[in-house]
Scaffold this motif. Sequence first.
Motif, PDB file in Angstrom:
ATOM      1  N   SER A  30      63.647  20.795  28.804  1.00 64.88           N
ATOM      2  CA  SER A  30      63.913  20.170  27.277  1.00 64.88           C
ATOM      3  C   SER A  30      62.838  20.777  26.238  1.00 64.88           C
ATOM      4  O   SER A  30      61.821  21.079  26.495  1.00 64.88           O
ATOM      5  N   LEU A  31      63.463  20.720  24.984  1.00 60.05           N
ATOM      6  CA  LEU A  31      62.751  21.276  23.950  1.00 60.05           C
ATOM      7  C   LEU A  31      61.274  20.433  23.931  1.00 60.05           C
ATOM      8  O   LEU A  31      60.405  20.784  23.512  1.00 60.05           O
ATOM      9  N   GLU A  32      61.550  19.113  24.160  1.00 66.67           N
ATOM     10  CA  GLU A  32      60.409  17.971  24.122  1.00 66.67           C
ATOM     11  C   GLU A  32      59.443  18.401  25.071  1.00 66.67           C
ATOM     12  O   GLU A  32      58.238  18.657  24.866  1.00 66.67           O
ATOM     13  N   SER A  33      59.757  19.125  26.203  1.00 66.01           N
ATOM     14  CA  SER A  33      58.772  19.155  27.344  1.00 66.01           C
ATOM     15  C   SER A  33      57.973  20.531  27.116  1.00 66.01           C
ATOM     16  O   SER A  33      56.785  20.685  27.225  1.00 66.01           O
ATOM     17  N   LEU A  34      58.930  21.385  26.299  1.00 63.58           N
ATOM     18  CA  LEU A  34      58.300  22.776  25.871  1.00 63.58           C
ATOM     19  C   LEU A  34      57.127  22.559  24.964  1.00 63.58           C
ATOM     20  O   LEU A  34      56.016  23.162  25.046  1.00 63.58           O
ATOM     21  N   ARG A  35      57.509  21.988  23.855  1.00 65.73           N
ATOM     22  CA  ARG A  35      56.476  21.395  22.895  1.00 65.73           C
ATOM     23  C   ARG A  35      55.023  20.700  23.513  1.00 65.73           C
ATOM     24  O   ARG A  35      54.196  20.928  23.087  1.00 65.73           O
ATOM     25  N   ALA A  36      55.703  19.685  24.438  1.00 66.64           N
ATOM     26  CA  ALA A  36      54.418  19.219  25.002  1.00 66.64           C
ATOM     27  C   ALA A  36      53.471  20.077  25.771  1.00 66.64           C
ATOM     28  O   ALA A  36      52.173  20.134  25.738  1.00 66.64           O
ATOM     29  N   GLY A  37      53.985  21.029  26.451  1.00 62.61           N
ATOM     30  CA  GLY A  37      53.465  22.189  27.184  1.00 62.61           C
ATOM     31  C   GLY A  37      52.720  23.078  26.131  1.00 62.61           C
ATOM     32  O   GLY A  37      51.348  23.512  26.541  1.00 62.61           O
ATOM     33  N   ASP A  38      53.145  23.252  25.096  1.00 64.16           N
ATOM     34  CA  ASP A  38      52.513  24.038  23.979  1.00 64.16           C
ATOM     35  C   ASP A  38      51.270  23.126  23.385  1.00 64.16           C
ATOM     36  O   ASP A  38      50.194  23.806  23.143  1.00 64.16           O
ATOM     37  N   ARG A  39      51.354  21.858  23.358  1.00 62.90           N
ATOM     38  CA  ARG A  39      50.270  21.283  22.775  1.00 62.90           C
ATOM     39  C   ARG A  39      49.114  21.078  24.042  1.00 62.90           C
ATOM     40  O   ARG A  39      48.027  21.173  23.553  1.00 62.90           O
ATOM     41  N   LEU A  40      49.580  20.890  25.098  1.00 61.89           N
ATOM     42  CA  LEU A  40      48.357  20.939  26.327  1.00 61.89           C
ATOM     43  C   LEU A  40      47.706  22.587  26.122  1.00 61.89           C
ATOM     44  O   LEU A  40      46.453  22.342  26.363  1.00 61.89           O
ATOM     45  N   LEU A  41      48.522  23.393  26.080  1.00 58.28           N
ATOM     46  CA  LEU A  41      47.924  24.773  25.996  1.00 58.28           C
ATOM     47  C   LEU A  41      46.966  24.846  24.890  1.00 58.28           C
ATOM     48  O   LEU A  41      45.917  25.474  25.054  1.00 58.28           O
ATOM     49  N   LYS A  42      47.249  24.250  23.841  1.00 61.23           N
ATOM     50  CA  LYS A  42      46.649  24.469  22.486  1.00 61.23           C
ATOM     51  C   LYS A  42      45.240  23.655  22.660  1.00 61.23           C
ATOM     52  O   LYS A  42      44.274  24.028  22.147  1.00 61.23           O
ATOM     53  N   ALA A  43      45.450  22.400  23.418  1.00 58.49           N
ATOM     54  CA  ALA A  43      44.374  21.667  23.696  1.00 58.49           C
ATOM     55  C   ALA A  43      43.260  22.328  24.556  1.00 58.49           C
ATOM     56  O   ALA A  43      42.000  22.210  24.182  1.00 58.49           O
ATOM     57  N   ILE A  44      43.676  22.871  25.406  1.00 57.80           N
ATOM     58  CA  ILE A  44      42.852  23.555  26.450  1.00 57.80           C
ATOM     59  C   ILE A  44      42.197  24.699  25.769  1.00 57.80           C
ATOM     60  O   ILE A  44      40.878  24.898  25.932  1.00 57.80           O
ATOM     61  N   LYS A  45      42.918  25.519  24.878  1.00 55.13           N
ATOM     62  CA  LYS A  45      42.503  26.561  24.358  1.00 55.13           C
ATOM     63  C   LYS A  45      41.524  26.095  23.075  1.00 55.13           C
ATOM     64  O   LYS A  45      40.146  26.842  22.872  1.00 55.13           O
ATOM     65  N   ASP A  46      41.488  25.335  22.341  1.00 54.92           N
ATOM     66  CA  ASP A  46      40.749  24.496  21.416  1.00 54.92           C
ATOM     67  C   ASP A  46      39.502  24.149  22.190  1.00 54.92           C
ATOM     68  O   ASP A  46      38.160  24.057  21.614  1.00 54.92           O
ATOM     69  N   GLU A  47      39.363  23.603  23.374  1.00 51.72           N
ATOM     70  CA  GLU A  47      38.235  22.911  23.921  1.00 51.72           C
ATOM     71  C   GLU A  47      37.355  24.233  24.676  1.00 51.72           C
ATOM     72  O   GLU A  47      36.192  24.052  24.460  1.00 51.72           O
ATOM     73  N   LEU A  48      38.042  25.267  24.849  1.00 49.54           N
ATOM     74  CA  LEU A  48      37.281  26.288  25.323  1.00 49.54           C
ATOM     75  C   LEU A  48      36.591  26.998  24.208  1.00 49.54           C
ATOM     76  O   LEU A  48      35.388  27.684  24.321  1.00 49.54           O
ATOM     77  N   ARG A  49      37.019  27.083  22.915  1.00 47.05           N
ATOM     78  CA  ARG A  49      36.448  27.542  21.850  1.00 47.05           C
ATOM     79  C   ARG A  49      35.563  26.719  21.361  1.00 47.05           C
ATOM     80  O   ARG A  49      34.476  27.298  20.963  1.00 47.05           O
ATOM     81  N   LYS A  50      35.583  25.390  21.563  1.00 48.30           N
ATOM     82  CA  LYS A  50      34.324  24.493  21.117  1.00 48.30           C
ATOM     83  C   LYS A  50      33.061  24.804  21.901  1.00 48.30           C
ATOM     84  O   LYS A  50      32.228  24.739  21.567  1.00 48.30           O
ATOM     85  N   LYS A  51      33.305  25.153  23.300  1.00 47.72           N
ATOM     86  CA  LYS A  51      32.199  25.288  24.215  1.00 47.72           C
ATOM     87  C   LYS A  51      31.844  26.765  23.985  1.00 47.72           C
ATOM     88  O   LYS A  51      30.874  27.231  24.524  1.00 47.72           O
ATOM     89  N   GLY A  52      32.485  27.551  23.096  1.00 50.23           N
ATOM     90  CA  GLY A  52      31.904  29.004  22.938  1.00 50.23           C
ATOM     91  C   GLY A  52      32.421  29.942  23.833  1.00 50.23           C
ATOM     92  O   GLY A  52      31.981  31.195  23.908  1.00 50.23           O
TER      93      GLY A  52
END
Length: 75
Positions: free
Chosen positions: A29-51
Amino acid sequence: MGTAGKMLYSNDAMPTAAVAPKPKQRKFSLESLRAGDRLLKAIKDELRKKGEKIDYNKLRRDGYSDAMIARLKEL
């Protein structure tokens, strides 16, 4: 060729109805795809915070699809 042969190959065959192709069904579903995108973005942002830098080649070697890696790069 006898009459039986003419009947098999004549152009008087019953016309067939044109069947419209079914629309392509989504696997998710579109909502599950959006949730996956949010999860990927959160992981990417967390890695960037840690440098930490994201190693896309390592992800590819670990079996992640090119589509997922491309999506991660877009976010």
